[in-house]
Design an enzyme around this catalytic site. Structure first.
Site, short mmCIF file in Angstrom:
data_model
loop_
_atom_site.label_atom_id
_atom_site.label_comp_id
_atom_site.label_asym_id
_atom_site.label_seq_id
_atom_site.Cartn_x
_atom_site.Cartn_y
_atom_site.Cartn_z
N THR A 41 113.74 36.51 70.10
CA THR A 41 113.85 37.92 69.70
C THR A 41 112.65 38.31 68.84
O THR A 41 112.01 39.35 69.08
CB THR A 41 115.15 38.14 68.91
OG1 THR A 41 116.25 37.76 69.76
CG2 THR A 41 115.31 39.59 68.49
N GLN A 79 113.64 31.82 79.31
CA GLN A 79 114.47 31.10 80.28
C GLN A 79 113.65 30.30 81.28
O GLN A 79 114.22 29.59 82.12
CB GLN A 79 115.38 32.08 81.05
CG GLN A 79 116.43 32.75 80.19
CD GLN A 79 117.57 31.82 79.77
OE1 GLN A 79 117.70 30.69 80.27
NE2 GLN A 79 118.39 32.29 78.86
N THR A 121 107.22 31.18 54.35
CA THR A 121 107.10 29.73 54.37
C THR A 121 107.58 29.18 55.71
O THR A 121 108.65 29.55 56.19
CB THR A 121 107.91 29.11 53.21
OG1 THR A 121 107.42 29.69 52.00
CG2 THR A 121 107.76 27.60 53.17
N CYS A 141 124.87 38.12 75.19
CA CYS A 141 124.63 39.31 74.37
C CYS A 141 125.42 40.50 74.86
O CYS A 141 125.70 41.42 74.11
CB CYS A 141 123.16 39.65 74.38
SG CYS A 141 122.12 38.20 74.34
C1 LIG Z 1 118.05 33.93 74.57
C2 LIG Z 1 117.01 34.88 75.05
C3 LIG Z 1 116.24 35.63 74.15
C4 LIG Z 1 116.49 35.59 72.66
O1 LIG Z 1 116.02 34.43 72.06
P1 LIG Z 1 116.55 34.04 70.59
O2 LIG Z 1 115.80 32.81 70.25
O3 LIG Z 1 118.02 33.84 70.73
O4 LIG Z 1 116.22 35.19 69.70
C5 LIG Z 1 115.25 36.44 74.64
N1 LIG Z 1 115.03 36.53 75.97
C6 LIG Z 1 115.73 35.83 76.87
C7 LIG Z 1 115.42 35.97 78.30
C8 LIG Z 1 116.76 35.00 76.44
O5 LIG Z 1 117.48 34.32 77.34
#
Ligand SMILES: *Cc1c(COP(=O)(O)O)cnc(C)c1O
Length: 384
Positions: free
Chosen positions: A72, A179, A237, A325
């Site tokens: 994210t 992914q 940090t 999500c």
């Molecule tokens: C899980 C996911 C995210 C988010 O990653 P986080 O490390 O949980 O913030 C973003 N993009 C895709 C395609 C994801 O599957």
């Protein structure tokens, strides 16, 4: 009861080797890497060695890797950071309708701030067509952000071709590769992207650590003000245990990629074939060739995916309706509607995402349980 975890696209268990590699950086080598005495310098060395490993896993230079708190944050830093730093060149941005919310909502926010965004459609398999990219490009387009592999249906986009098209016109390309990394070979050199996001917790690393690849020379504005860490692009940090965990997980994923991809696709194919041969009216969402080996999105007609999910949970099987999500919201998945499923049909979809801990015995058990559960649920379904 056996616990069978088939939601590895939501998150994964941390590998024991990864946890072992991280542990000393909590309790022994806990120094702040910005300090000059030995315990700080040891931490600093771990930070830079991890950076080298992450860079080599995606064929980047170490100076092109910035550690963040995950996918994210990497997406936010890449997209907002690029938009803010380059808005004098133009305020038009391009993405796709099937991006993760950690990309889509960034663009929604940028629209509120005066940027214009084109959301590219996808075909029935979830693929962005090159022609739609070509048509979307304007004289003031500065950035194209297209995910490498989709988190709900696993479809892999023709990113190399998109990057070539954009490159010719001087447009930067970002990809959410969360992914894809560890599932298919990902080389920023080969693909030709300028910015690429990845995260540790989808590849058997810890939650809360990720990285952003930024090609040397690409300008980004930091989203936080603070210290000088990560060349001021990401002050704060450094999370040394997390970074070590990410590097270790990525090393494992890269070394084992061919073997694991073959294992995962064998299990996935068996799951699909077992379910389809036992149950009527099941279809596979997404593209049958251009996809990652560990995800299958299956549509079960005449039922609610959530009912099936809960029935499987009572048997110790963890799966997901769309992405983690979107669960809990009433909206049907934006990815499934984008590939042409009507909202009612979309609700009959379950995502199975396999991981390195799954076995063929588990898959056989899952097929049996699903066949039974689907029959029961459909018996009482008003949708029939
Ligand atoms: C899980 C996911 C995210 C988010 O990653 P986080 O490390 O949980 O913030 C973003 N993009 C895709 C395609 C994801 O599957």
């Amino acid at each position: 009861m056996k616990e069978i975890y088939l939601d590895n696209a939501a998150t994964t268990a941390v590998l024991p080797e990864v946890a072992d590699a991280m542990r000393p950086y909590y309790t022994e080598i806990y120094g702040n890497p910005s300090t000059l005495y030995s315990i700080g310098q040891k931490a600093k060395r771990a930070l830079e060695e991890s950076r080298n490993e992450v860079a080599s896993a995606i064929e980047a230079e170490p100076k092109e890797i910035y550690f963040t708190s995950g996918g994210t944050e990497s997406n936010n830093l890449a997209i907002k950071g690029f938009a803010y730093a380059n808005s004098k060149q133009g305020k038009h941005l391009v993405t796709s309708v099937i991006e993760h919310h950690a990309v889509l909502n960034v663009f929604h926010e940028l629209e509120k701030q005066g940027f214009e965004v084109t959301y590219l459609p996808v075909d029935q398999y979830g693929l962005v067509e090159l022609e739609t990219v070509r048509k979307a490009i304007r004289h003031d387009t500065i950035l194209i952000s297209i995910m490498l592999a989709n988190n709900e249906i696993g479809t892999i986009q023709p990113l190399k071709e998109i990057a070539a098209l954009a490159g010719k016109r001087g447009i930067a390309v970002h990809s959410d590769a969360v992914q894809a990394v560890g599932k298919i070979p990902v080389s920023v050199k080969e693909i030709g992207v300028d910015l690429l996001s990845l995260t540790a917790h989808k590849i058997y690393g810890p939650k809360g650590t990720g990285a952003l690849f930024k090609r040397d020379g690409v300008k980004l504005a930091p989203l936080f003000e603070g210290g000088h860490q990560e060349k001021i692009l990401r002050p704060g940090t450094e999370n040394i245990p997390g970074v070590v965990g990410l590097a270790t997980a990525l090393r494992f994923a890269t070394n084992e990629l061919d073997t694991e991809a073959a294992n995962l696709s064998t299990l996935r194919d068996r799951l699909e074939n077992g379910i389809i041969s036992r149950i009527d009216h099941v279809t596979i969402n997404g593209h049958l060739q251009h996809r990652v080996p560990n995800i299958t999105s299956l549509n079960f007609a005449f039922l609610e995916g959530e009912a099936l999910l809960l029935a499987l949970d009572t048997k110790g099987i963890a799966v997901s309706t769309a992405s983690a999500c979107s669960s809990g919201s009433d909206e049907p998945s934006h990815v499934l509607t984008a590939i042409g499923l009507d909202p009612v049909t979309a609700r009959g979809t379950l995502r199975f995402s396999l991981g390195i801990n799954n076995t063929s015995e588990e898959i056989e058990y899952v097929i049996d349980v699903i066949a039974e559960a689907v029959e029961q649920i459909r018996q009482f379904s008003p949708m029939r």
